[in-house]
Write an enzyme that holds these catalytic residues in place. Structure first.
Site, PDB file in Angstrom:
ATOM      1  N   SER A 100       0.843  -1.189   0.000  1.00 28.35           N
ATOM      2  CA  SER A 100       0.000   0.000   0.000  1.00 28.35           C
ATOM      3  C   SER A 100       0.880   1.241   0.000  1.00 28.35           C
ATOM      4  O   SER A 100       2.103   1.147   0.064  1.00 28.35           O
ATOM      5  CB  SER A 100      -0.902   0.015   1.238  1.00 28.35           C
ATOM      6  OG  SER A 100      -0.125   0.368   2.371  1.00 28.35           O
ATOM      7  N   LYS A 101       0.249   2.378  -0.063  1.00 25.30           N
ATOM      8  CA  LYS A 101       0.936   3.678  -0.092  1.00 25.30           C
ATOM      9  C   LYS A 101       1.981   3.818   1.015  1.00 25.30           C
ATOM     10  O   LYS A 101       2.982   4.498   0.834  1.00 25.30           O
ATOM     11  CB  LYS A 101      -0.096   4.809   0.086  1.00 25.30           C
ATOM     12  CG  LYS A 101      -0.874   5.089  -1.179  1.00 25.30           C
ATOM     13  CD  LYS A 101      -0.143   6.095  -2.046  1.00 25.30           C
ATOM     14  CE  LYS A 101      -0.750   6.189  -3.431  1.00 25.30           C
ATOM     15  NZ  LYS A 101       0.238   6.468  -4.460  1.00 25.30           N
ATOM     16  N   ARG A 102       1.684   3.207   2.151  1.00 22.78           N
ATOM     17  CA  ARG A 102       2.610   3.315   3.274  1.00 22.78           C
ATOM     18  C   ARG A 102       4.006   2.828   2.915  1.00 22.78           C
ATOM     19  O   ARG A 102       4.981   3.201   3.531  1.00 22.78           O
ATOM     20  CB  ARG A 102       2.126   2.460   4.453  1.00 22.78           C
ATOM     21  CG  ARG A 102       1.040   3.040   5.286  1.00 22.78           C
ATOM     22  CD  ARG A 102       0.690   2.077   6.417  1.00 22.78           C
ATOM     23  NE  ARG A 102       0.284   0.759   5.915  1.00 22.78           N
ATOM     24  CZ  ARG A 102       0.948  -0.362   6.127  1.00 22.78           C
ATOM     25  NH1 ARG A 102       2.047  -0.371   6.836  1.00 22.78           N
ATOM     26  NH2 ARG A 102       0.510  -1.518   5.634  1.00 22.78           N
ATOM     27  N   HIS A 103       4.072   1.938   1.943  1.00 22.98           N
ATOM     28  CA  HIS A 103       5.357   1.342   1.594  1.00 22.98           C
ATOM     29  C   HIS A 103       6.171   2.181   0.612  1.00 22.98           C
ATOM     30  O   HIS A 103       7.242   1.780   0.207  1.00 22.98           O
ATOM     31  CB  HIS A 103       5.138  -0.058   1.003  1.00 22.98           C
ATOM     32  CG  HIS A 103       4.542  -1.025   1.973  1.00 22.98           C
ATOM     33  ND1 HIS A 103       3.245  -1.468   1.895  1.00 22.98           N
ATOM     34  CD2 HIS A 103       5.063  -1.603   3.078  1.00 22.98           C
ATOM     35  CE1 HIS A 103       2.991  -2.302   2.883  1.00 22.98           C
ATOM     36  NE2 HIS A 103       4.084  -2.389   3.624  1.00 22.98           N
ATOM     37  N   GLY A 104       5.653   3.342   0.236  1.00 20.68           N
ATOM     38  CA  GLY A 104       6.406   4.190  -0.705  1.00 20.68           C
ATOM     39  C   GLY A 104       5.727   4.197  -2.061  1.00 20.68           C
ATOM     40  O   GLY A 104       4.498   4.136  -2.145  1.00 20.68           O
TER      41      GLY A 104
END
Ligand code: GLU
Length: 432
Positions: free
Chosen positions: A198-202
């Site tokens: 997800s977005k959290r991973h970059g």
């Protein structure tokens, strides 16, 4: 093999979708078959023209060219309705409050998945599903089944989030009187923490990867390895070799980890291998696309010199401008750095270095290096005591490519002019 990539234009092209596209493209290119592009735009609310263009642009950037399409699924509604009429006529479907439902027969459907093996779906867990809404619009599982048939798709290769749709699509295809294609469901992508990507991973979309300065060939190599391997060791695999060796037989069943750090490292390897002229072209494209320097405004000769000085230090195209843009634009050191130069004799060393540089006829990396090393020796100081003040004076920063390469890239006149400008600021500051 006839394969397809069937994105829904409801957002950007995500890395998971890009991997699906890549695997299909590799299968088509490796087998001499066809790669069909179908835009699944039946969801009128969420599908936009703009997203469609963004996805096509991302595929073009990745250099995944298609042989047929892009087809619009929404434009094929007549064909979908014909199939619905046939299913109604043959008793495989029935009307229900204005909608049409597919009649799920007793028994089970076995999906012979090429990656996961046979997967059984007992029909008592599958309700009669709607294939046309009461407003007349055909539904997704019907449309996909009909399109895969009409486009003579031999292998459906897609993310395993679609696995639960597969028995429905198989039932529709068989009810229409055809043999279904083969299916392969690719394992999900996870982030390095083991959670769903997800977005959290970059960066999670192809557009973001492009903006972050990755090379398409490095992205292809990295994505290919997310769930597949040539063997257990090989990391760097060029696209030709991927085309030759990629096969579903070696696709893993377990989730693959998308780790941008690893991609960054791989990208650095690809960047360092680029011939200088090619690197310059990539930089021109990148700087233009990111609106950093317009293509027609860039001084290619300077860019070439800057690229040469910086190449060894780059991991992405994005690293270039902060590191080596000083060759193309003058960057005045910030007041703290000027204050730093005023301390502890840095100014005197800068003056001495200026004299030596001014005396050079040949302003090559080697000549600069010889002259400055001799000065360091004479002063009996560490190299950094001479090099850092010089670096700050000409690049405006304490971080740059190698100092000799940086000065050579600037040329003598510009180097001296920048040193003089800083010495002028130091003189003005000490008078005050
Ligand atoms: N349109 C679907 C998606 O974007 C893909 C469907 C398929 O590949 O069958 O997830």
């Amino acid at each position: 093999m006839r394969v397809r990539f069937a994105p829904s234009p409801t957002g950007e092209l995500h890395v998971g979708g890009a991997r699906t596209a890549l695997y299909n493209w590799l299968l088509a290119r490796g087998s001499g078959g066809a790669f069909v592009l179908r835009i699944e735009d039946t969801d009128r609310e969420r599908s936009t023209r703009e997203n469609r263009e963004r996805i096509l642009e991302a595929l073009r950037w990745l250099e995944l060219d298609w042989d047929e399409g892009p087809f619009s699924q929404a434009e094929r509604a007549d064909r979908h309705n014909e199939a619905i009429e046939q299913l109604l006529r043959d008793g495989h479907a029935y009307e229900d409050e204005g909608a049409v439902r597919f009649r799920v027969p007793p028994g089970e459907t076995v999906v012979e998945d090429l990656i996961r093996g046979p997967i059984r779906f007992p029909h008592d867990a599958i309700k009669d599903f709607v294939i046309r809404r009461s407003d007349g619009s055909p539904l997704y599982n019907l449309a996909v089944a009909v399109d895969d048939l009409d486009m003579a798709i031999s292998h459906v290769v897609r993310g395993d989030d679609h696995l639960s749709n597969t028995p429905r699509q198989l039932m529709v295809i068989r009810a229409l009187g055809y043999e279904p294609p083969a299916y392969a469901h690719l394992p999900l992508l996870h982030g390095p923490d083991g959670k769903k990507l997800s977005k959290r991973h970059g960066a999670t979309s192809v557009e973001e990867l492009r903006a972050r300065g990755y090379l398409p060939e490095a992205v292809r190599n990295y994505l290919a390895l997310l769930g597949w391997g040539l063997d257990d060791r090989t990391t760097f695999i060029d696209t030709e070799t991927l085309i030759e060796h990629f096969s579903l037989a070696r696709v893993s069943r377990s989730p693959a980890v998308f780790d941008e750090k690893k991609l960054r490292w791989m990208n650095g390897h690809y960047l360092r291998k680029l011939p200088l002229d090619e690197l310059v072209e990539r930089l021109v494209d990148y700087l233009d696309h990111e609106a950093i320097v317009a293509r027609d405004k860039v001084d290619r000769e300077k860019l070439r010199r800057a690229a040469e000085a910086a190449q060894e230090k780059l991991q992405t195209l994005a690293d270039f401008w902060p590191l080596a843009g000083f060759v193309l634009e003058r960057r005045e050191p910030a007041p703290e750095l000027v204050a730093w130069l005023a301390e502890s004799g840095a100014r005197e060393r800068l003056e001495r270095a200026r004299e030596r540089l001014a005396a050079l006829d040949d302003f090559s990396v080697e000549a600069i290096q010889r002259a400055l090393r001799a000065l360091v020796e004479e002063l009996g100081v560490k190299g950094a005591a001479v090099f850092q003040p010089l670096r700050v004076a000409v690049t405006g920063s304490k971080v740059s490519p190698g100092i000799f390469e940086s000065l050579a890239a600037l040329g003598r006149d510009e180097t001296l002019a920048r040193i003089d400008a800083v010495l002028g600021r130091l003189a003005a500051a000490s008078v005050r």
